[in-house]
Design a protein around this motif. Structure first.
Motif, PDB file in Angstrom:
ATOM      1  N   GLY A 149     -30.454   2.375  27.881  1.00  0.00           N
ATOM      2  CA  GLY A 149     -30.771   2.461  29.304  1.00  0.00           C
ATOM      3  C   GLY A 149     -29.799   3.325  30.084  1.00  0.00           C
ATOM      4  O   GLY A 149     -29.706   3.206  31.312  1.00  0.00           O
ATOM      5  N   VAL A 150     -29.078   4.234  29.420  1.00  0.00           N
ATOM      6  CA  VAL A 150     -28.115   5.071  30.136  1.00  0.00           C
ATOM      7  C   VAL A 150     -28.845   6.098  30.999  1.00  0.00           C
ATOM      8  O   VAL A 150     -30.007   6.436  30.756  1.00  0.00           O
ATOM      9  N   ARG A 151     -28.160   6.589  32.022  1.00  0.00           N
ATOM     10  CA  ARG A 151     -28.698   7.650  32.870  1.00  0.00           C
ATOM     11  C   ARG A 151     -28.701   8.965  32.087  1.00  0.00           C
ATOM     12  O   ARG A 151     -27.898   9.164  31.169  1.00  0.00           O
ATOM     13  N   VAL A 152     -29.581   9.876  32.506  1.00  0.00           N
ATOM     14  CA  VAL A 152     -29.665  11.152  31.789  1.00  0.00           C
ATOM     15  C   VAL A 152     -28.352  11.916  31.888  1.00  0.00           C
ATOM     16  O   VAL A 152     -27.928  12.570  30.920  1.00  0.00           O
ATOM     17  N   SER A 153     -27.669  11.845  33.022  1.00  0.00           N
ATOM     18  CA  SER A 153     -26.382  12.528  33.161  1.00  0.00           C
ATOM     19  C   SER A 153     -25.344  11.934  32.212  1.00  0.00           C
ATOM     20  O   SER A 153     -24.508  12.660  31.658  1.00  0.00           O
ATOM     21  N   GLU A 154     -25.403  10.616  32.010  1.00  0.00           N
ATOM     22  CA  GLU A 154     -24.470   9.953  31.100  1.00  0.00           C
ATOM     23  C   GLU A 154     -24.762  10.354  29.659  1.00  0.00           C
ATOM     24  O   GLU A 154     -23.838  10.560  28.865  1.00  0.00           O
ATOM     25  N   LEU A 155     -26.035  10.467  29.322  1.00  0.00           N
ATOM     26  CA  LEU A 155     -26.404  10.889  27.971  1.00  0.00           C
ATOM     27  C   LEU A 155     -25.902  12.302  27.689  1.00  0.00           C
ATOM     28  O   LEU A 155     -25.322  12.562  26.631  1.00  0.00           O
ATOM     29  N   CYS A 156     -26.119  13.220  28.633  1.00  0.00           N
ATOM     30  CA  CYS A 156     -25.712  14.605  28.425  1.00  0.00           C
ATOM     31  C   CYS A 156     -24.194  14.740  28.289  1.00  0.00           C
ATOM     32  O   CYS A 156     -23.707  15.653  27.619  1.00  0.00           O
ATOM     33  N   ALA A 157     -23.447  13.853  28.924  1.00  0.00           N
ATOM     34  CA  ALA A 157     -21.983  13.933  28.909  1.00  0.00           C
ATOM     35  C   ALA A 157     -21.355  13.317  27.667  1.00  0.00           C
ATOM     36  O   ALA A 157     -20.142  13.430  27.463  1.00  0.00           O
ATOM     37  N   LEU A 158     -22.152  12.685  26.810  1.00  0.00           N
ATOM     38  CA  LEU A 158     -21.595  12.011  25.643  1.00  0.00           C
ATOM     39  C   LEU A 158     -21.000  13.012  24.655  1.00  0.00           C
ATOM     40  O   LEU A 158     -21.563  14.073  24.403  1.00  0.00           O
ATOM     41  N   ASP A 159     -19.851  12.630  24.092  1.00  0.00           N
ATOM     42  CA  ASP A 159     -19.234  13.373  23.000  1.00  0.00           C
ATOM     43  C   ASP A 159     -19.424  12.600  21.697  1.00  0.00           C
ATOM     44  O   ASP A 159     -19.719  11.392  21.707  1.00  0.00           O
ATOM     45  N   VAL A 160     -19.229  13.279  20.596  1.00  0.00           N
ATOM     46  CA  VAL A 160     -19.407  12.650  19.284  1.00  0.00           C
ATOM     47  C   VAL A 160     -18.530  11.410  19.156  1.00  0.00           C
ATOM     48  O   VAL A 160     -18.973  10.369  18.647  1.00  0.00           O
ATOM     49  N   ASP A 161     -17.285  11.490  19.633  1.00  0.00           N
ATOM     50  CA  ASP A 161     -16.358  10.368  19.483  1.00  0.00           C
ATOM     51  C   ASP A 161     -16.670   9.191  20.409  1.00  0.00           C
ATOM     52  O   ASP A 161     -16.035   8.137  20.302  1.00  0.00           O
ATOM     53  N   ASP A 162     -17.627   9.356  21.313  1.00  0.00           N
ATOM     54  CA  ASP A 162     -18.008   8.250  22.188  1.00  0.00           C
ATOM     55  C   ASP A 162     -18.864   7.220  21.464  1.00  0.00           C
ATOM     56  O   ASP A 162     -19.084   6.122  21.973  1.00  0.00           O
ATOM     57  N   VAL A 163     -19.371   7.587  20.299  1.00  0.00           N
ATOM     58  CA  VAL A 163     -20.217   6.681  19.518  1.00  0.00           C
ATOM     59  C   VAL A 163     -19.355   5.943  18.502  1.00  0.00           C
ATOM     60  O   VAL A 163     -18.703   6.556  17.660  1.00  0.00           O
ATOM     61  N   ASP A 164     -19.335   4.616  18.591  1.00  0.00           N
ATOM     62  CA  ASP A 164     -18.617   3.769  17.640  1.00  0.00           C
ATOM     63  C   ASP A 164     -19.641   3.209  16.656  1.00  0.00           C
ATOM     64  O   ASP A 164     -20.358   2.252  16.965  1.00  0.00           O
ATOM     65  N   ARG A 165     -19.707   3.799  15.467  1.00  0.00           N
ATOM     66  CA  ARG A 165     -20.722   3.417  14.490  1.00  0.00           C
ATOM     67  C   ARG A 165     -20.406   2.088  13.816  1.00  0.00           C
ATOM     68  O   ARG A 165     -21.303   1.454  13.245  1.00  0.00           O
ATOM     69  N   GLU A 166     -19.161   1.667  13.837  1.00  0.00           N
ATOM     70  CA  GLU A 166     -18.810   0.385  13.219  1.00  0.00           C
ATOM     71  C   GLU A 166     -19.278  -0.784  14.071  1.00  0.00           C
ATOM     72  O   GLU A 166     -19.722  -1.813  13.550  1.00  0.00           O
ATOM     73  N   ARG A 167     -19.174  -0.620  15.393  1.00  0.00           N
ATOM     74  CA  ARG A 167     -19.561  -1.706  16.299  1.00  0.00           C
ATOM     75  C   ARG A 167     -20.929  -1.487  16.935  1.00  0.00           C
ATOM     76  O   ARG A 167     -21.409  -2.350  17.690  1.00  0.00           O
ATOM     77  N   ASN A 168     -21.553  -0.337  16.658  1.00  0.00           N
ATOM     78  CA  ASN A 168     -22.846  -0.004  17.256  1.00  0.00           C
ATOM     79  C   ASN A 168     -22.793  -0.045  18.778  1.00  0.00           C
ATOM     80  O   ASN A 168     -23.615  -0.683  19.447  1.00  0.00           O
ATOM     81  N   VAL A 169     -21.806   0.647  19.345  1.00  0.00           N
ATOM     82  CA  VAL A 169     -21.685   0.758  20.793  1.00  0.00           C
ATOM     83  C   VAL A 169     -21.385   2.212  21.147  1.00  0.00           C
ATOM     84  O   VAL A 169     -20.886   2.985  20.317  1.00  0.00           O
ATOM     85  N   VAL A 170     -21.693   2.568  22.387  1.00  0.00           N
ATOM     86  CA  VAL A 170     -21.389   3.899  22.885  1.00  0.00           C
ATOM     87  C   VAL A 170     -20.586   3.753  24.174  1.00  0.00           C
ATOM     88  O   VAL A 170     -20.857   2.881  25.001  1.00  0.00           O
ATOM     89  N   ARG A 171     -19.573   4.587  24.308  1.00  0.00           N
ATOM     90  CA  ARG A 171     -18.724   4.566  25.501  1.00  0.00           C
ATOM     91  C   ARG A 171     -19.298   5.549  26.519  1.00  0.00           C
ATOM     92  O   ARG A 171     -19.464   6.730  26.235  1.00  0.00           O
ATOM     93  N   VAL A 172     -19.602   5.041  27.712  1.00  0.00           N
ATOM     94  CA  VAL A 172     -20.305   5.825  28.734  1.00  0.00           C
ATOM     95  C   VAL A 172     -19.435   5.936  29.975  1.00  0.00           C
ATOM     96  O   VAL A 172     -18.821   4.947  30.410  1.00  0.00           O
ATOM     97  N   MET A 173     -19.370   7.136  30.544  1.00  0.00           N
ATOM     98  CA  MET A 173     -18.688   7.336  31.832  1.00  0.00           C
ATOM     99  C   MET A 173     -19.754   7.392  32.912  1.00  0.00           C
ATOM    100  O   MET A 173     -20.540   8.331  32.983  1.00  0.00           O
ATOM    101  N   GLY A 174     -19.800   6.353  33.747  1.00  0.00           N
ATOM    102  CA  GLY A 174     -20.860   6.233  34.729  1.00  0.00           C
ATOM    103  C   GLY A 174     -20.468   6.718  36.106  1.00  0.00           C
ATOM    104  O   GLY A 174     -19.505   7.468  36.275  1.00  0.00           O
TER     105      GLY A 174
END
Length: 300
Positions: A149-174
């Motif tokens: 449910g992230v905003r489109v601007s938040e999705l576009c700003a994501l970097d590869v390291d923002d995705v934590d594959r071990e915990r299945n979470v993404v770090r978002v700057m809102g």
């Protein structure tokens, strides 16, 4: 500088107010542009004289905007801008009083957003056709948009390291530079892995950088491209409304509540500053329940 009708350079006022909105209020570039346009219009109404900014002038300006056919949402923004501007001028000593305190807060209408039902959402995400880099990217961003449910601007700003594959979470700057952590499920994880392993490397260039989602030229994806992807995919689903990325955000929130999530958790996932903003999704769910009841119950 003096106050009220003492000489204050109009361009300086507008420039300083813009700097305040960007640096202190941390508003988005879009909002800053809209506010500065409103302020210039307001100053035109008072012929550039700050001392002419009293409650009467503010109401006359807003009445003129209403007479010009401005939408209620636009009038609500202009009212908020006027209040922010007069408060700022008062703090700077450019106005001896703050007339915006006497200005009522206009309420913008809050129509219920269109959303996908769960069948339509599943059909949209199951509609991937091939395994080229574009298809892998599109599937990954669609899965992540709906999963988080992230905003489109938040999705576009994501970097590869923002995705934590071990915990299945993404770090978002809102909004307001507030960081939050949002979980996602296995379908999104699998789609992200396929994109990062088999798709993203094919589009990487020397200056690509850390962006998670890329355009065909190797740069960070832009919001317009994401919107086109969402519209195109939903057009393949029979009966689905024509929605953009924000429609997927609305759909994700509605489906979370329908599945039993509490309102406060959905607020945190979406990054809403106020619970009032999140409550609209309870109304969406209730309206859908009523529609189903009217259609299905023999005594409805």
């Amino acid at each position: 500088m003096g106050v009220d009708d003492v000489g204050v350079d109009r361009e300086e006022v507008v420039t300083e107010f813009g700097r305040y909105l960007r640096l202190e209020r941390d508003l988005s570039p879009h909002t800053v542009r809209a506010y500065l346009t409103d302020v210039k219009s307001l100053l035109d109404h008072t012929h550039g004289v700050l001392g002419g900014l009293d409650i009467g002038a503010l109401r006359e300006w807003l009445a003129g905007q209403h007479a010009a056919g401005k939408a209620r949402a636009t009038l609500a923004r202009k009212t908020a801008c006027a209040r922010t501007f007069t408060a700022y001028c008062h703090r700077r000593g450019w106005l001896s009083t703050d007339p915006g305190l006497l200005l009522g807060s206009a309420k913008a209408p809050r129509p219920l957003p269109a959303v996908l039902d769960q069948r339509q959402a599943k059909a949209a995400l199951d509609a991937a056709s091939s395994e080229g880099p574009k298809e892998l990217r599109d599937q990954a961003l669609l899965e992540l948009l709906y999963a988080t449910g992230v905003r489109v601007s938040e999705l576009c700003a994501l970097d590869v390291d923002d995705v934590d594959r071990e915990r299945n979470v993404v770090r978002v700057m809102g909004k307001g530079r507030k960081e939050r952590t949002v979980p996602f499920g296995l379908p999104a994880l699998r789609a992200l892995d396929r994109w990062c392993i088999h798709g993203r490397p094919l589009w990487m260039k020397a200056g690509t950088g850390p962006a998670l989602f890329l355009g065909v030229r190797g740069g960070r994806i832009d919001a317009g491209t994401v919107r086109r992807v969402v519209h195109a995919r939903l057009a393949q689903v029979e009966g689905a409304p024509d929605l953009g990325p924000h429609g997927l955000r609305h759909s994700a929130a509605t489906h979370l509540l329908e599945g039993g999530a509490d309102l406060r958790s959905v607020q945190e996932l979406l990054g809403h500053a106020s619970l009032n903003t999140t409550q609209i999704y309870t109304h969406v769910s209730i309206e859908r329940l009523r529609a189903a009841y009217r259609q299905a119950h023999p005594r409805a």
